[in-house]
Design a protein around this motif. Structure first.
Motif, PDB file in Angstrom:
ATOM      1  N   PRO A  94     -10.418-108.273  -0.046  1.00  0.00           N
ATOM      2  CA  PRO A  94      -9.985-107.689  -1.315  1.00  0.00           C
ATOM      3  C   PRO A  94      -9.902-106.163  -1.264  1.00  0.00           C
ATOM      4  CG  PRO A  94     -11.624-109.381  -1.705  1.00  0.00           C
ATOM      5  CD  PRO A  94     -11.592-109.136  -0.216  1.00  0.00           C
ATOM      6  N   GLU A  95      -8.894-105.670  -1.956  1.00  0.00           N
ATOM      7  CA  GLU A  95      -8.637-104.227  -2.010  1.00  0.00           C
ATOM      8  C   GLU A  95      -8.772-103.721  -3.439  1.00  0.00           C
ATOM      9  OE1 GLU A  95      -5.159-100.898  -1.255  1.00  0.00           O
ATOM     10  OE2 GLU A  95      -4.562-102.944  -1.762  1.00  0.00           O
ATOM     11  N   LEU A  96      -9.340-102.539  -3.572  1.00  0.00           N
ATOM     12  CA  LEU A  96      -9.301-101.805  -4.832  1.00  0.00           C
ATOM     13  C   LEU A  96      -8.057-100.925  -4.766  1.00  0.00           C
ATOM     14  CD1 LEU A  96     -10.429-100.704  -7.512  1.00  0.00           C
ATOM     15  CD2 LEU A  96     -11.818 -99.114  -6.166  1.00  0.00           C
ATOM     16  N   GLY A  97      -7.118-101.169  -5.681  1.00  0.00           N
ATOM     17  CA  GLY A  97      -5.879-100.404  -5.697  1.00  0.00           C
ATOM     18  C   GLY A  97      -5.656 -99.734  -7.038  1.00  0.00           C
ATOM     19  N   TRP A  98      -4.785 -98.717  -7.042  1.00  0.00           N
ATOM     20  CA  TRP A  98      -4.505 -97.981  -8.270  1.00  0.00           C
ATOM     21  C   TRP A  98      -3.102 -97.405  -8.231  1.00  0.00           C
ATOM     22  CZ3 TRP A  98      -8.770 -96.668  -5.106  1.00  0.00           C
ATOM     23  CH2 TRP A  98      -8.508 -95.690  -4.142  1.00  0.00           C
ATOM     24  N   HIS A  99      -2.500 -97.304  -9.402  1.00  0.00           N
ATOM     25  CA  HIS A  99      -1.225 -96.619  -9.612  1.00  0.00           C
ATOM     26  C   HIS A  99      -1.338 -95.922 -10.955  1.00  0.00           C
ATOM     27  CE1 HIS A  99       0.056-100.796  -8.140  1.00  0.00           C
ATOM     28  NE2 HIS A  99       0.078-100.061  -7.069  1.00  0.00           N
ATOM     29  N   ALA A 113     -10.590 -95.009 -14.045  1.00  0.00           N
ATOM     30  CA  ALA A 113     -10.247 -96.430 -14.030  1.00  0.00           C
ATOM     31  C   ALA A 113     -10.755 -97.119 -12.768  1.00  0.00           C
ATOM     32  CB  ALA A 113      -8.737 -96.598 -14.146  1.00  0.00           C
ATOM     33  N   ALA A 114     -10.583 -96.480 -11.608  1.00  0.00           N
ATOM     34  CA  ALA A 114     -11.025 -97.094 -10.357  1.00  0.00           C
ATOM     35  C   ALA A 114     -12.536 -97.262 -10.335  1.00  0.00           C
ATOM     36  CB  ALA A 114     -10.551 -96.257  -9.170  1.00  0.00           C
ATOM     37  N   LEU A 115     -13.259 -96.289 -10.835  1.00  0.00           N
ATOM     38  CA  LEU A 115     -14.716 -96.382 -10.894  1.00  0.00           C
ATOM     39  C   LEU A 115     -15.142 -97.539 -11.810  1.00  0.00           C
ATOM     40  CD1 LEU A 115     -17.361 -95.115  -9.932  1.00  0.00           C
ATOM     41  CD2 LEU A 115     -17.243 -93.575 -11.892  1.00  0.00           C
ATOM     42  N   ALA A 116     -14.507 -97.663 -12.959  1.00  0.00           N
ATOM     43  CA  ALA A 116     -14.828 -98.757 -13.883  1.00  0.00           C
ATOM     44  C   ALA A 116     -14.486-100.117 -13.268  1.00  0.00           C
ATOM     45  CB  ALA A 116     -14.087 -98.564 -15.203  1.00  0.00           C
ATOM     46  N   ALA A 117     -13.321-100.221 -12.630  1.00  0.00           N
ATOM     47  CA  ALA A 117     -12.902-101.483 -12.013  1.00  0.00           C
ATOM     48  C   ALA A 117     -13.825-101.848 -10.857  1.00  0.00           C
ATOM     49  CB  ALA A 117     -11.456-101.375 -11.535  1.00  0.00           C
ATOM     50  N   ARG A 118     -14.172-100.879 -10.036  1.00  0.00           N
ATOM     51  CA  ARG A 118     -15.047-101.138  -8.889  1.00  0.00           C
ATOM     52  C   ARG A 118     -16.434-101.576  -9.352  1.00  0.00           C
ATOM     53  NH1 ARG A 118     -16.202 -96.260  -4.916  1.00  0.00           N
ATOM     54  NH2 ARG A 118     -17.773 -95.790  -6.493  1.00  0.00           N
ATOM     55  N   THR A 119     -16.961-100.934 -10.368  1.00  0.00           N
ATOM     56  CA  THR A 119     -18.273-101.306 -10.896  1.00  0.00           C
ATOM     57  C   THR A 119     -18.235-102.727 -11.455  1.00  0.00           C
ATOM     58  OG1 THR A 119     -18.792 -99.002 -11.379  1.00  0.00           O
ATOM     59  CG2 THR A 119     -20.060-100.666 -12.570  1.00  0.00           C
ATOM     60  N   HIS A 120     -17.194-103.042 -12.209  1.00  0.00           N
ATOM     61  CA  HIS A 120     -17.042-104.390 -12.760  1.00  0.00           C
ATOM     62  C   HIS A 120     -16.933-105.424 -11.636  1.00  0.00           C
ATOM     63  CE1 HIS A 120     -15.948-107.399 -15.783  1.00  0.00           C
ATOM     64  NE2 HIS A 120     -15.149-107.867 -14.844  1.00  0.00           N
ATOM     65  N   ALA A 121     -16.148-105.127 -10.617  1.00  0.00           N
ATOM     66  CA  ALA A 121     -15.964-106.064  -9.501  1.00  0.00           C
ATOM     67  C   ALA A 121     -17.281-106.347  -8.787  1.00  0.00           C
ATOM     68  CB  ALA A 121     -14.933-105.511  -8.522  1.00  0.00           C
TER      69      ALA A 121
END
Length: 176
Positions: A94-99, A113-121
């Motif tokens: 799995p990859e953490l991606g952003w645009h 957003a990436a920090l929030a998504a990564r923490t949630h994941a």
């Protein structure tokens, strides 16, 4: 119709709402896909490919139980980008991606957003140390990955192009 009822969690940050996609997000998504800014994610590409990619967002959540969120700017309500976890067929893991879409760059939204998504994941999706595939000439994404505490792990060829694989830290390592 309100949309397909997938259980996509909503995450609220200071400036953003990370939420599932809505059909009204498609124009911003397609505009990004058609632009030179999409060069690091396989673009620019035609509108029909954008539509397929947009619909794949639902499919990924349905099949894997995680995926990409749309970013909604809290102040304006406009679609500001995408962020999240993706694990496509043929990928290593799995990859953490952003645009970040046009007009929303330079505000720290990708980091937020990436920090929030990564923490949630890590906490809810059993994805504690994702990678990010980043082309070596994508200096803005490299800077963001490093700001997030990710470290260059290896260099590979990905879709016939050189690519760096950055490994993200465990949540407790990132907090230290």
């Amino acid at each position: 119709m309100s949309g397909f009822p997938l259980p996509i969690p909503v995450i609220e940050t200071e400036n953003l709402i990370l939420r599932g996609p809505r059909e009204s997000d498609f124009e911003a998504f397609a505009e990004f896909g058609a632009s030179d800014r999409a060069q690091f994610v396989g673009g620019p590409y035609p509108r029909i490919r954008s539509w397929g990619g947009f619909l794949a967002t639902y499919g990924h959540w349905a099949l894997r139980g995680y995926g990409m969120w749309m970013l909604e700017d809290r102040a304006s309500g406009k679609t500001a980008g995408r962020v999240g976890m993706i694990f496509n067929d043929g990928w290593d893991e799995p990859e953490l991606g952003w645009h970040v879409f046009n007009g929303f760059e330079g505000k720290g939204y990708a980091y937020e957003a990436a920090l929030a998504a990564r923490t949630h994941a890590a906490r809810h999706q059993n994805l504690p140390r994702p990678i990010s595939y980043i082309r070596p000439d994508n200096t803005r994404s490299i800077a963001l990955a490093e700001r997030l505490g990710a470290k260059l792990e290896r260099e590979i060829t990905f879709f016939d192009k050189p690519c760096h694989v950055y490994r993200h830290p465990l949540p407790e390592e990132a907090a230290a």
